[in-house]
Design a protein around this motif. Sequence first.
Motif, short mmCIF file in Angstrom:
data_model
loop_
_atom_site.label_atom_id
_atom_site.label_comp_id
_atom_site.label_asym_id
_atom_site.label_seq_id
_atom_site.Cartn_x
_atom_site.Cartn_y
_atom_site.Cartn_z
N ASP A 50 0.82 -1.21 0.00
CA ASP A 50 0.00 0.00 0.00
C ASP A 50 0.86 1.27 0.00
OD1 ASP A 50 -2.21 -1.69 2.25
OD2 ASP A 50 -2.52 -1.34 0.10
N THR A 51 2.15 1.11 0.13
CA THR A 51 3.05 2.26 0.11
C THR A 51 2.94 2.98 -1.23
OG1 THR A 51 4.62 1.26 1.65
CG2 THR A 51 5.47 2.97 0.18
N ALA A 52 2.63 4.26 -1.17
CA ALA A 52 2.40 5.05 -2.38
C ALA A 52 2.14 6.49 -1.98
CB ALA A 52 1.20 4.52 -3.16
N VAL A 53 2.08 7.35 -2.98
CA VAL A 53 1.57 8.70 -2.79
C VAL A 53 0.07 8.65 -3.09
CG1 VAL A 53 1.64 11.10 -3.55
CG2 VAL A 53 3.76 9.77 -3.41
N TYR A 54 -0.72 9.14 -2.16
CA TYR A 54 -2.17 9.10 -2.28
C TYR A 54 -2.69 10.49 -2.65
CZ TYR A 54 -2.40 4.39 -0.46
OH TYR A 54 -2.26 3.02 -0.31
N TYR A 55 -3.62 10.49 -3.61
CA TYR A 55 -4.20 11.74 -4.11
C TYR A 55 -5.73 11.69 -4.02
CZ TYR A 55 0.28 12.25 -6.58
OH TYR A 55 1.61 12.35 -6.91
N CYS A 56 -6.32 12.83 -3.77
CA CYS A 56 -7.77 12.93 -3.92
C CYS A 56 -8.07 13.84 -5.12
CB CYS A 56 -8.44 13.47 -2.66
SG CYS A 56 -8.04 15.16 -2.24
N ALA A 57 -9.26 13.67 -5.66
CA ALA A 57 -9.65 14.43 -6.82
C ALA A 57 -11.17 14.45 -6.95
CB ALA A 57 -9.02 13.85 -8.09
N ALA A 58 -11.67 15.42 -7.67
CA ALA A 58 -13.09 15.54 -7.95
C ALA A 58 -13.40 14.86 -9.27
CB ALA A 58 -13.49 17.00 -8.00
N HIS A 59 -14.54 14.17 -9.29
CA HIS A 59 -14.91 13.39 -10.46
C HIS A 59 -15.75 14.23 -11.41
CE1 HIS A 59 -16.40 9.18 -11.93
NE2 HIS A 59 -15.46 9.68 -12.69
N SER A 60 -15.28 14.37 -12.63
CA SER A 60 -16.03 15.15 -13.61
C SER A 60 -16.59 14.29 -14.72
CB SER A 60 -15.12 16.24 -14.20
OG SER A 60 -13.86 15.73 -14.54
N GLY A 61 -16.45 12.98 -14.59
CA GLY A 61 -16.95 12.08 -15.62
C GLY A 61 -18.15 11.27 -15.14
N LEU A 62 -18.48 10.25 -15.90
CA LEU A 62 -19.54 9.35 -15.50
C LEU A 62 -19.15 8.60 -14.24
CD1 LEU A 62 -20.53 7.85 -18.99
CD2 LEU A 62 -21.75 9.60 -17.68
N TRP A 63 -20.12 8.24 -13.44
CA TRP A 63 -19.84 7.54 -12.19
C TRP A 63 -19.01 6.29 -12.42
CZ3 TRP A 63 -19.00 7.49 -7.32
CH2 TRP A 63 -19.15 6.33 -6.55
N SER A 64 -19.27 5.59 -13.52
CA SER A 64 -18.57 4.33 -13.80
C SER A 64 -17.16 4.53 -14.35
CB SER A 64 -19.38 3.50 -14.80
OG SER A 64 -19.55 4.23 -16.00
N ASP A 65 -16.80 5.74 -14.69
CA ASP A 65 -15.49 6.01 -15.29
C ASP A 65 -14.46 6.16 -14.18
OD1 ASP A 65 -14.37 8.35 -17.88
OD2 ASP A 65 -13.28 6.86 -16.70
N ARG A 66 -13.51 5.24 -14.11
CA ARG A 66 -12.51 5.24 -13.05
C ARG A 66 -11.14 5.68 -13.57
NH1 ARG A 66 -16.10 5.87 -10.56
NH2 ARG A 66 -17.36 4.39 -9.35
N ARG A 67 -11.09 6.18 -14.76
CA ARG A 67 -9.81 6.66 -15.30
C ARG A 67 -9.41 7.96 -14.60
NH1 ARG A 67 -10.64 8.25 -20.88
NH2 ARG A 67 -12.63 8.91 -20.01
N ALA A 68 -8.11 8.12 -14.39
CA ALA A 68 -7.63 9.35 -13.77
C ALA A 68 -8.01 10.57 -14.61
CB ALA A 68 -6.11 9.27 -13.60
N GLU A 69 -8.11 10.38 -15.92
CA GLU A 69 -8.44 11.50 -16.81
C GLU A 69 -9.83 12.07 -16.56
OE1 GLU A 69 -5.30 9.02 -18.50
OE2 GLU A 69 -7.30 8.54 -17.75
N SER A 70 -10.69 11.30 -15.90
CA SER A 70 -12.04 11.79 -15.63
C SER A 70 -12.15 12.52 -14.30
CB SER A 70 -13.02 10.61 -15.66
OG SER A 70 -12.81 9.76 -14.55
N PHE A 71 -11.02 12.74 -13.64
CA PHE A 71 -10.98 13.46 -12.37
C PHE A 71 -10.19 14.76 -12.55
CE2 PHE A 71 -12.60 10.40 -9.20
CZ PHE A 71 -12.71 9.27 -10.00
N HIS A 72 -10.46 15.73 -11.66
CA HIS A 72 -9.76 17.00 -11.75
C HIS A 72 -9.55 17.57 -10.34
CE1 HIS A 72 -13.94 18.38 -11.36
NE2 HIS A 72 -13.42 19.50 -10.89
N GLY A 73 -8.84 18.69 -10.29
CA GLY A 73 -8.62 19.37 -9.02
C GLY A 73 -7.67 18.62 -8.10
N TRP A 74 -6.76 17.87 -8.67
CA TRP A 74 -5.87 17.01 -7.89
C TRP A 74 -5.12 17.78 -6.80
CZ3 TRP A 74 -5.91 11.83 -8.81
CH2 TRP A 74 -6.47 11.40 -10.02
N GLY A 75 -5.06 17.15 -5.63
CA GLY A 75 -4.21 17.69 -4.58
C GLY A 75 -2.75 17.40 -4.88
N GLN A 76 -1.88 17.82 -3.98
CA GLN A 76 -0.44 17.64 -4.18
C GLN A 76 0.01 16.22 -3.85
OE1 GLN A 76 -1.79 18.96 -1.54
NE2 GLN A 76 -0.72 18.12 0.23
#
Length: 124
Positions: A90-116
């Motif tokens: 589980d070691t990793a850098v963890y990010y949160c983001a807002a979803h701007s795509g369809l609920w079923s779309d889990r691609r990073a490209e469908s999220f925005h506003g990424w934290g650091q």
Amino acid sequence: QVQLAESAGGLVQAGGSLRLSCTASGGRVHAYNMGWFRQVPGKERVFVAAIRRSGSATDYADFAKGRFTISRSNLVNTVYLQMTNLKPEDTAVYYCAAHSGLWSDRRAESFHGWGQGTQVTVST
């Protein structure tokens, strides 16, 4: 446009727990489905969990099911990721983001506003 910031991660022993927070500025999280991702060096950002705007539904990557819980408090404009029974993988850098795509779309490209991002390290 919402901008997000994750709380500090940390170093935890295998089997331990950690809760990450994600707070929004420049917007309200209640307007978005929200998600958590993680990334290790040299690899792509990987979906971890998502939660609907109302909190009525959640979704998890297989590796997170039964160990991680995503939740939100629209009142304090914050999304959480509770992680239990942590493993070294589980070691990793963890990010949160807002979803701007369809609920079923889990691609990073469908999220925005990424934290650091915030580093989570799980030791053996």
